[in-house]
Structures are given as structure tokens and as C-alpha cells.
Scaffold this active site. Structure first.
Site, mmCIF file in Angstrom:
data_model
loop_
_atom_site.group_PDB
_atom_site.id
_atom_site.type_symbol
_atom_site.label_atom_id
_atom_site.label_comp_id
_atom_site.label_asym_id
_atom_site.label_seq_id
_atom_site.Cartn_x
_atom_site.Cartn_y
_atom_site.Cartn_z
ATOM 1 N N ARG A 150 100.897 74.410 50.964
ATOM 2 C CA ARG A 150 100.935 75.841 50.686
ATOM 3 C C ARG A 150 101.018 76.020 49.168
ATOM 4 O O ARG A 150 101.544 75.158 48.450
ATOM 5 C CB ARG A 150 102.154 76.486 51.348
ATOM 6 N N LYS A 173 108.920 75.009 54.619
ATOM 7 C CA LYS A 173 109.845 76.066 54.996
ATOM 8 C C LYS A 173 111.191 75.461 55.374
ATOM 9 O O LYS A 173 111.261 74.466 56.070
ATOM 10 C CB LYS A 173 109.265 76.863 56.162
ATOM 11 N N HIS A 245 95.566 80.690 51.017
ATOM 12 C CA HIS A 245 95.625 79.693 52.081
ATOM 13 C C HIS A 245 94.277 79.044 52.373
ATOM 14 O O HIS A 245 94.191 78.178 53.241
ATOM 15 C CB HIS A 245 96.141 80.347 53.365
ATOM 16 N N ARG A 248 94.158 75.257 52.244
ATOM 17 C CA ARG A 248 94.981 74.693 53.328
ATOM 18 C C ARG A 248 94.222 74.759 54.658
ATOM 19 O O ARG A 248 94.200 73.788 55.414
ATOM 20 C CB ARG A 248 96.296 75.469 53.409
ATOM 21 N N HIS A 271 103.764 71.637 60.239
ATOM 22 C CA HIS A 271 104.009 72.571 61.329
ATOM 23 C C HIS A 271 105.098 72.011 62.245
ATOM 24 O O HIS A 271 105.060 70.832 62.608
ATOM 25 C CB HIS A 271 102.733 72.795 62.150
ATOM 26 N N TYR A 280 93.374 75.452 64.778
ATOM 27 C CA TYR A 280 92.276 74.890 64.000
ATOM 28 C C TYR A 280 91.247 74.201 64.885
ATOM 29 O O TYR A 280 90.089 74.071 64.508
ATOM 30 C CB TYR A 280 92.809 73.908 62.951
#
Length: 300
Positions: A150, A173, A245, A248, A271, A280
């Protein structure tokens, strides 16, 4: 307890106890600040006075007015509200969780926007040059595409996060750490930047361990990183919309199209659930379907 005091307590909780990033806490503060303001305007000043009807009306208000929020923003705001009410119940501030049954609006199934390998090559080529900013921009964009990082993860990198054996340590995150390979192109671009550009940029400002620096020697901001990407896209004359993004998304899509396992891509992207990564696979399936329809004599 007043609403603002309850909100302050929740923000301290997610910062200290849950260890959420400053960006995430800032998003909670914006969403819940809007919620508390709406409640105050409607005569609700204490947590115990909030009802499920108040929450339903607040959610409806987000999608109305002169500048209605998108469904995704409404869903995110409601998620913040539900988190606040769970906290109030856990802390014994209220006796029931009036937000537990609140449902977010249905979101349209939007596929991530990726660009082709040729377009990525054109974007990266648009950062060629020996000037200090171009050496930095090349290193930044090569790293974004090589790692799927990111933009916020990239600008948060320190020099020591680039590890000797061609991997980079990213903090996602909640400060969750993952180690991702760099690849030869990104490694070469970063080496050139570290040797030829960063020392000169660093001399212009206060000492900082940041990997990517602005023209004044301070850590590069997310906003400036986005401007760098947009400027490169303009120079490359790409006829598609480029967002922070984009690289990414392209990283994930190109890996899956090349045969990478979805769980490997999940780990690389950071993730927490493979379900997030599987969107995806829809992109690659659509690409295969288009190629089949175009090429097969009995496809149409």
C-alpha cells in the site's frame, strides 16, 4: 457519561488496547465525529439515550442531502458506529447494544482496477532520469509494483526495513509485519536511489530513518506519493485512471495470471482472509473469458 467522553474513551481503546494505526484511528474519529454531531443535533447527548431507530435514521442521512456518501462510505461509517456500541456495552456504559442489528447498504461488486503489464512498464519508464526526484520516484514505483505494498506502507518504510537478502519488511494494518521479496528491478532502483539521491535529499532536512524523502529532506507523505504516481501516469500518457492502489491491484492480478497460488498472493498482500484476495481471481477469469471469446472459432 456524555457522548464526546464516550467517543474519546473508545478512541483511546482502539489506539492503546487494539494497537490500530494512526490512519485507522483517524478514520474512526472522522466517522464517529459525524455520528456524535448528528446525535447532538437531534437532542441525544448521552449513550444510554441512543436507540436503534436513531442509528437507522443516521445511516439514512448519510445517503441523503446535497453530498450523499457512497454506499461503501456509509458501510464503513456504520462499521465504526457498531464498534463504538460494542465498546459501550463491554465497558458497562450501556445495558444493550442498540447497533447490533444494524445492516449496512448492499455494495456493488466492483472489481479492482489493474493495468496491463505494458502499461506498468510505460508508467515505470516515465520515472527514468538522473535527477534526484526521478531516482526517488523510480525506486518508489518499482517497490510498489514489486511488492504490492500500500502507498501508506511504502512511505512508512525506514532504510533498515530494506533487508540485505533482497526482501523488504512491510508493516500493514494494525502494524502487522510481513516480509516480501523485492525483485531485481526494484532492488536496483532502490540501490541507485540510496547511493545517488537519498544522501543529498537527507542533507536538506532533519535526520530521519525514512527510506523515501521529500525535496526538503523529510519523510515523503502519502499525498506526495500519490502526486508522484499521477505525474508519472501523465508523462506515460496512460489512457486509464490511476489511483494510489493501481500498482497493488496490478501486482496481485499479474501474479495470479502468471500462475501464483491465491494463498501466496494473500500473504504477499497482507490480507487477513483469503476471501479478500479471491476477488482478484475474478479479474483473471474475466481476462481469460475475453481472450477465449476473441480467439476461439466457436466461442461466439
Amino acid at each position: 457519561m456524555r457522548l464526546q467522553a464516550a467517543l474519546d474513551g473508545y478512541l483511546r481503546f482502539v489506539t492503546i488496547e487494539r494497537g490500530l494505526s494512526a490512519n485507522t484511528v483517524g478514520a474512526y474519529e472522522r466517522d464517529l465525529g459525524r455520528y456524535v454531531d448528528w446525535l447532538d443535533e437531534n437532542g441525544v447527548t448521552e449513550p444510554g439515550a441512543i436507540t436503534s431507530q436513531h442509528i437507522a435514521e443516521f445511516v439514512r442521512s448519510l445517503g441523503a442531502g446535497e453530498v450523499p456518501l457512497a454506499a461503501s462510505s456509509v458501510a464503513r461509517t456504520l462499521s465504526s458506529v457498531r464498534g463504538l456500541h460494542r465498546f459501550l456495552l463491554t465497558e458497562g456504559i450501556v445495558e444493550t447494544d442498540v447497533a447490533s442489528e444494524s445492516k449496512p447498504p448492499k455494495l456493488s461488486s466492483r472489481l479492482p482496477k489493474a493495468i496491463s503489464i505494458e502499461q506498468v512498464n510505460a508508467l515505470l519508464a516515465a520515472t527514468d532520469g538522473d535527477e534526484l526526484p526521478r531516482l526517488r520516484d523510480k525506486a518508489l514505483l518499482e517497490l510498489l509494483y514489486a511488492t504490492g505494498a500500500r502507498v501508506s506502507e511504502a512511505v512508512d518504510l525506514n532504510v533498515d526495513d530494506v533487508i540485505d537478502d533482497d526482501v523488504v519488511r512491510l508493516f500493514g494494518k494494525g502494524r502487522k509485519q510481513r516480509v516480501v521479496p523485492l525483485g531485481s528491478y526494484a532492488r536496483a532502483a532502490i540501490d541507485a536511489y540510496l547511493v545517488r539521491a537519498r544522501p543529498l535529499l537527507s542533507a536538506r532536512g532533519p535526520s530521519t530513518p525514512a527510506l523515501f524523502l521529500g525535496v526538503r529532506g523529510a519523510r515523503l507523505s502519502r499525498q506526495n506519493a500519490w502526486l508522484i504516481i499521477r505525474a508519472a501516469a501523465e508523462r506515460a500518457k496512460l489512457d486509464v485512471e490511476i489511483s494510489p492502489h493501481t500498482l497493488r491491484h496490478s501486482f496481485a492480478t499479474h501474479l495470479l495470471a502468471g500462475g501464483a497460488d491465491v494463498r501466496v498472493v494473500q500473504e504477499l498482500l497482507g490480507h487477513s482472509s483469503v476471501a479478500t484476495t479471491q476477488i482478484y481471481t475474478l479479474v483473471t477469469a474475466d481476462t481469460l473469458r475475453d481472450m477465449y471469446t476473441t480467439a476461439h472459432p466457436r466461442a461466439r
